[in-house]
Design a protein around this motif. Structure first.
Motif, PDB file in Angstrom:
ATOM      1  N   GLU A  51      38.754  38.234  42.071  1.00 41.44           N
ATOM      2  CA  GLU A  51      39.720  38.906  41.190  1.00 41.44           C
ATOM      3  C   GLU A  51      39.231  39.084  39.773  1.00 41.44           C
ATOM      4  O   GLU A  51      40.033  39.344  38.880  1.00 41.44           O
ATOM      5  N   TRP A  54      35.689  35.855  35.900  1.00 41.91           N
ATOM      6  CA  TRP A  54      35.686  34.394  36.030  1.00 41.91           C
ATOM      7  C   TRP A  54      35.366  34.010  37.479  1.00 41.91           C
ATOM      8  O   TRP A  54      34.532  33.154  37.744  1.00 41.91           O
ATOM      9  N   ARG A  55      36.044  34.678  38.415  1.00 40.74           N
ATOM     10  CA  ARG A  55      35.871  34.320  39.822  1.00 40.74           C
ATOM     11  C   ARG A  55      34.447  34.633  40.279  1.00 40.74           C
ATOM     12  O   ARG A  55      33.842  33.870  41.030  1.00 40.74           O
ATOM     13  N   ASP A 129      38.812  23.803  40.960  1.00 38.85           N
ATOM     14  CA  ASP A 129      39.379  24.760  40.006  1.00 38.85           C
ATOM     15  C   ASP A 129      40.902  24.696  39.881  1.00 38.85           C
ATOM     16  O   ASP A 129      41.423  24.693  38.764  1.00 38.85           O
ATOM     17  N   ARG A 130      41.611  24.634  41.012  1.00 32.72           N
ATOM     18  CA  ARG A 130      43.066  24.660  40.941  1.00 32.72           C
ATOM     19  C   ARG A 130      43.661  23.463  41.672  1.00 32.72           C
ATOM     20  O   ARG A 130      43.197  23.103  42.738  1.00 32.72           O
ATOM     21  N   PHE A 147      45.082  22.974  32.998  1.00 29.57           N
ATOM     22  CA  PHE A 147      45.617  24.292  32.671  1.00 29.57           C
ATOM     23  C   PHE A 147      46.763  24.201  31.661  1.00 29.57           C
ATOM     24  O   PHE A 147      46.988  25.103  30.861  1.00 29.57           O
ATOM     25  N   PRO A 181      47.266  27.617  37.789  1.00 25.18           N
ATOM     26  CA  PRO A 181      46.984  28.099  36.421  1.00 25.18           C
ATOM     27  C   PRO A 181      48.141  28.912  35.846  1.00 25.18           C
ATOM     28  O   PRO A 181      48.442  28.808  34.648  1.00 25.18           O
ATOM     29  N   ARG A 185      49.663  27.106  32.622  1.00 25.26           N
ATOM     30  CA  ARG A 185      49.354  27.746  31.344  1.00 25.26           C
ATOM     31  C   ARG A 185      50.635  28.220  30.665  1.00 25.26           C
ATOM     32  O   ARG A 185      50.794  28.120  29.453  1.00 25.26           O
ATOM     33  N   TRP A 208      46.046  38.627  37.547  1.00 26.86           N
ATOM     34  CA  TRP A 208      44.702  38.401  37.013  1.00 26.86           C
ATOM     35  C   TRP A 208      43.896  39.700  36.844  1.00 26.86           C
ATOM     36  O   TRP A 208      42.691  39.643  36.642  1.00 26.86           O
ATOM     37  N   GLN A 233      47.065  35.405  30.406  1.00 27.55           N
ATOM     38  CA  GLN A 233      46.653  34.148  31.033  1.00 27.55           C
ATOM     39  C   GLN A 233      45.217  34.208  31.546  1.00 27.55           C
ATOM     40  O   GLN A 233      44.696  33.202  32.004  1.00 27.55           O
ATOM     41  N   ASN A 234      44.602  35.405  31.565  1.00 26.15           N
ATOM     42  CA  ASN A 234      43.155  35.480  31.749  1.00 26.15           C
ATOM     43  C   ASN A 234      42.620  36.696  31.001  1.00 26.15           C
ATOM     44  O   ASN A 234      43.399  37.547  30.534  1.00 26.15           O
ATOM     45  N   ASP A 262      39.881  32.192  29.600  1.00 30.06           N
ATOM     46  CA  ASP A 262      38.661  32.248  30.410  1.00 30.06           C
ATOM     47  C   ASP A 262      37.382  32.226  29.573  1.00 30.06           C
ATOM     48  O   ASP A 262      36.448  31.503  29.885  1.00 30.06           O
TER      49      ASP A 262
HETATM   50  O1  AHR Z   1      41.922  29.472  38.495  1.00 31.06           O
HETATM   51  C1  AHR Z   1      41.348  29.986  37.381  1.00 31.06           C
HETATM   52  C2  AHR Z   1      41.803  31.393  37.153  1.00 31.06           C
HETATM   53  O2  AHR Z   1      41.591  32.178  38.294  1.00 31.06           O
HETATM   54  C3  AHR Z   1      41.079  32.109  36.018  1.00 31.06           C
HETATM   55  O3  AHR Z   1      41.576  31.803  34.780  1.00 31.06           O
HETATM   56  C4  AHR Z   1      41.319  33.525  36.401  1.00 31.06           C
HETATM   57  O4  AHR Z   1      40.530  34.438  35.742  1.00 31.06           O
HETATM   58  C5  AHR Z   1      41.045  33.430  37.870  1.00 31.06           C
HETATM   59  O5  AHR Z   1      41.564  34.443  38.581  1.00 31.06           O
END
Ligand code: AHR
Length: 330
Positions: A51, A54-55, A129-130, A147, A181, A185, A208, A233-234, A262
């Protein structure tokens, strides 16, 4: 007489010991525990999809680091589809080649059952990451950012940017609904932003993406131009908002202050172009820590439940911005 008895006793002992079955060597404690190395390890990684910048950096971190370490990576692209991600997870549980599973969960809720299944199958799970909602005993550790803290940083910076501003109406472009996130956030941003009187007057997901970030902002601008700040948020969603502001005759980062999360290369370019004020870093290069945790888990080592990633904040008015941008890895 005495000698005769002693002699008979010796003979008898010798006969008895000869009859004893050979002493089976003491069983070595269960086969010495296998010591795993990266070369032995096959990890199944469930990525969210693709997406944005960042990804892409995060995916590259997994693929490149796997090659460097010589481990086997089974990479699953969930195409930003939760049902596909759950199916991929079950696939890795059933796959005899997969020793350990890592996942970047598309949404925070709904993982209890598959995590229980993975545990029952003896497959350690690393969150990358999440985070997820739920019982942390069902996974080994979470490698990633705070986050909420990223949101707090963005709120604090927006307060500084709107200092002295008569009005402090802020619009928020949110990540995919239900993801940690997006939830965290937003929570962190309000925690600090509301302290200086900021009011979030519009908030909606842009998933995103630049395109959706642009469309959502366009729709808001059609209704009203009474906005002093935009929190993306991104980076991608913020880029979309920048385009909409320009088309609406507003000057991004001047008429409307803009903060993103990001700190990808695109955000640095936007700051150098003067269309973005601040970007809060979220570090995508976390694969080495994920693989390290995976190997430690296979070797039965105990790990903290959270392995935080290192992150900063970057400003368009930083005198060294050009040099900083030139030195960035993503
Ligand atoms: O999980 C992180 C987020 O996922 C990033 O901030 C965003 O850009 C990505 O899609």
């Amino acid at each position: 007489m005495f000698k005769k008895i002693a002699f008979l006793l010796v003979i008898a002992t010798m006969i008895l010991s000869a009859c004893q079955p050979a002493a089976t060597p003491a069983p070595a404690t269960e086969a010495a525990a296998k010591v795993w190395t990266y070369k032995d390890m096959t990890i199944g990684f469930l990525q969210t999809g693709s997406e944005g910048g960042w990804r892409a950096a995060n995916t590259a971190s997994f693929k490149e680091t796997a090659e460097q370490l010589g481990l086997t990576l089974k990479f699953y692209d969930s195409q930003n589809d939760l049902a596909k991600q759950v199916a991929g997870f079950q696939q890795f549980i059933a796959d005899p080649e997969v020793d350990v599973i890592a996942i970047s969960p598309l949404e925070a809720a709904g993982w209890e059952q598959v995590l229980k299944d993975a545990k029952a199958a003896g497959k350690p799970v690393i969150l990358s990451d999440r985070r997820i909602d739920g019982n942390e005993d069902l996974y080994v550790t979470f490698v990633g950012a705070d986050f909420v803290e990223e949101g707090r940083k963005a709120g604090t910076e927006m307060c500084k940017l709107l200092e002295g501003s008569e009005k402090k109406n802020v619009w928020e472009l949110v990540g995919n609904v239900g993801s940690s996130p997006a939830i965290d956030r937003g929570k962190g941003f309000r925690e600090t932003a509301e302290k200086c009187g900021i009011v979030v007057t519009n908030s909606q997901t842009g998933n995103w993406s630049i395109v959706e970030g642009k469309q959502v902002t366009e729709a808001w601008l059609k209704e009203s131009k009474d906005v002093q700040g935009i929190f993306g948020q991104n980076d991608e969603m913020a880029f979309g908002a920048i385009e909409s502001l320009k088309e609406a005759g507003l000057v991004p980062a001047v008429d409307v202050k803009i903060i993103s999360v990001d700190a990808t290369a695109g955000a640095f370019q936007a700051m150098l172009d003067g269309t973005l004020n601040v970007t809060v870093e979220c570090n995508p290069l976390i694969a080495p820590q994920v693989y390290e945790a995976a190997l430690a888990a296979l070797n039965g080592e105990s790990l903290p439940k959270w392995i935080p990633s290192i992150e900063g904040v970057f400003y368009s008015d930083d005198a060294n911005l050009k040099e900083i941008a030139a030195g960035r890895k993503y």
